[in-house]
Design an enzyme around this catalytic site. Sequence first.
Site, short mmCIF file in Angstrom:
data_model
loop_
_atom_site.label_atom_id
_atom_site.label_comp_id
_atom_site.label_asym_id
_atom_site.label_seq_id
_atom_site.Cartn_x
_atom_site.Cartn_y
_atom_site.Cartn_z
N TYR A 137 51.66 -66.94 39.96
CA TYR A 137 51.91 -68.38 40.18
C TYR A 137 53.12 -68.76 39.33
O TYR A 137 52.99 -69.05 38.14
CB TYR A 137 50.66 -69.13 39.75
CG TYR A 137 50.53 -70.56 40.18
CD1 TYR A 137 51.56 -71.26 40.80
CD2 TYR A 137 49.33 -71.24 39.98
CE1 TYR A 137 51.40 -72.58 41.19
CE2 TYR A 137 49.15 -72.55 40.36
CZ TYR A 137 50.19 -73.22 40.96
OH TYR A 137 50.02 -74.53 41.34
N LYS A 165 53.96 -66.70 44.27
CA LYS A 165 54.14 -68.08 44.73
C LYS A 165 55.33 -68.61 43.97
O LYS A 165 55.26 -68.83 42.76
CB LYS A 165 52.88 -68.88 44.40
CG LYS A 165 52.90 -70.36 44.67
CD LYS A 165 51.52 -70.94 44.28
CE LYS A 165 51.34 -72.41 44.57
NZ LYS A 165 52.22 -73.27 43.77
#
Lengths: 298, 298
Positions: A137, A165
């Site tokens: 992330y 991501k």
Amino acid sequence: MPTTPQAFTGLSAFPLTPADESGRVDTDALQRLLARIVEAKVDSIGLLGSTGTYMYLSREERRRAVKAAIECVAGRVPLIVGIGTLRTDDAAALARDAAGADALLLAPVSYTPLTEEEAFRHYEAVAGATDLPLSIYNTPSTTHFSFSEALIQRLAGLANISAIKMPLPKDGDFAGEIGRIRATAPSGFAIGYSGDWGCPSALLAGADCWYSVVAGLFPKPALALARAAIAGDAEETARLERAFQPLWDYFKAHGGLRASHAAATVLGLKVGPLPRPLLPLGPDALASIETAITGLDA
Amino acid sequence: MPTTPQAFTGLSAFPLTPADESGRVDTDALQRLLARIVEAKVDSIGLLGSTGTYMYLSREERRRAVKAAIECVAGRVPLIVGIGTLRTDDAAALARDAAGADALLLAPVSYTPLTEEEAFRHYEAVAGATDLPLSIYNTPSTTHFSFSEALIQRLAGLANISAIKMPLPKDGDFAGEIGRIRATAPSGFAIGYSGDWGCPSALLAGADCWYSVVAGLFPKPALALARAAIAGDAEETARLERAFQPLWDYFKAHGGLRASHAAATVLGLKVGPLPRPLLPLGPDALASIETAITGLDA
């Protein structure tokens, strides 16, 4: 050849986590939000992302949210669970708590800024505590940690680390960035983006996943937009995006969490208060979001 | 006319918080660190600051640290306790847990970046939960929150908010910054600085307090330096600073927490491991700190 986990491809919807003032998760309200998303047949659900206020919930409340989500979505839509926290041992415990979900999402949450080596070892230790595939992330607007492409390459080589991501590239060059990451990552490593207003372009440029805040509240129109972009239909993507433009502006102005919370309020969905110190947007902002979502099929 | 709490004037020493790998505080080792500081007769002790790894410790462990510190220092040196955390209700609980200490220090720790209004309301709520005087912990390198001078002015007007701990000004103009804050703050509001290498200059320019990481390990020479600067003796301050220069360089290169931890190791003090994901400095760094502290009376 490793295959890409299904959870990290297509449209991933990130809902709010309804909770009361004390941070107690309202599992009934959460399941109602999730049922709307499941019904729209999105490709995955991202529970306890930044919009899901994961950093403001205790381990016990995160566990209750995961359990409620698994009850609601298991076998229907792949479930990703955010497990970020400051301490490595706590993040590993959260990874174990998410057993039964399909995938994990780990942000390098920090207080003392981390070195690249510290971040690498953190991911290595947490990925080693679970069998679930894990997405990096990369969210510098909240963690203030910047991943170099060399670190991404190193992390992508770890077992279990299957995806990233990414934030929107500052220069807007999705194809260039995706190409550089793909050139060194193992095959099957999935590259996704968040920042809803840029993600249809990311999909058109070949990204694997759109990690979406708006899809947590507007899963049907977001899915139509994602499908057009994944199919490479630039014209249809542009046409569908026009209806989203007021919402993109709204999200850019207020941030995904506050904007989502306001939109949920306008839609009449029960989400509880934001965790203090975060404050809800004022009446003017609520009125403007009401206008912004008029053209969308909620 | 409000008087400045004694805890927020002079030299405040910020020790490490010894803990094991799981984050369990070693209260005996903490009391030994504190006893060294008390013996040097510094003006206050800052428990659970950034160097005290407050953000990596659970509420229960912070409570144990506070209890151990009060046992050791109460009635001898004023005790400041860091109570920063993400949620407003949790910070208020930590403020209540610190009853028995002399003062509090609150950083606007955030994940979702805070607006000024959110930060203001956070301070207002936490200050309202305690009778202890509170210092605003302005530490953008860890919280990434920037206080405007207008917000400082607004906060300084709240009951209980008696002081601010400022980062070093980018332009080095301590006198200008201190003058601007004093011009609008209530009388008695104490302005202090952290960033050890800049703090003797801050004291010479009229700052009330030096919030010091090095004083947590080298309280005697740090106190001599602080006394010279508080007395306005620029020449003696410069002379004493020369012995600190290698240590300043070291702290600038590695950050206060990792540098302190390494220095404690070299001094043979028991402090336990850093909380993972943070990693200790390597053997080269340990050798160079050994050289850097040769000239100091530890």
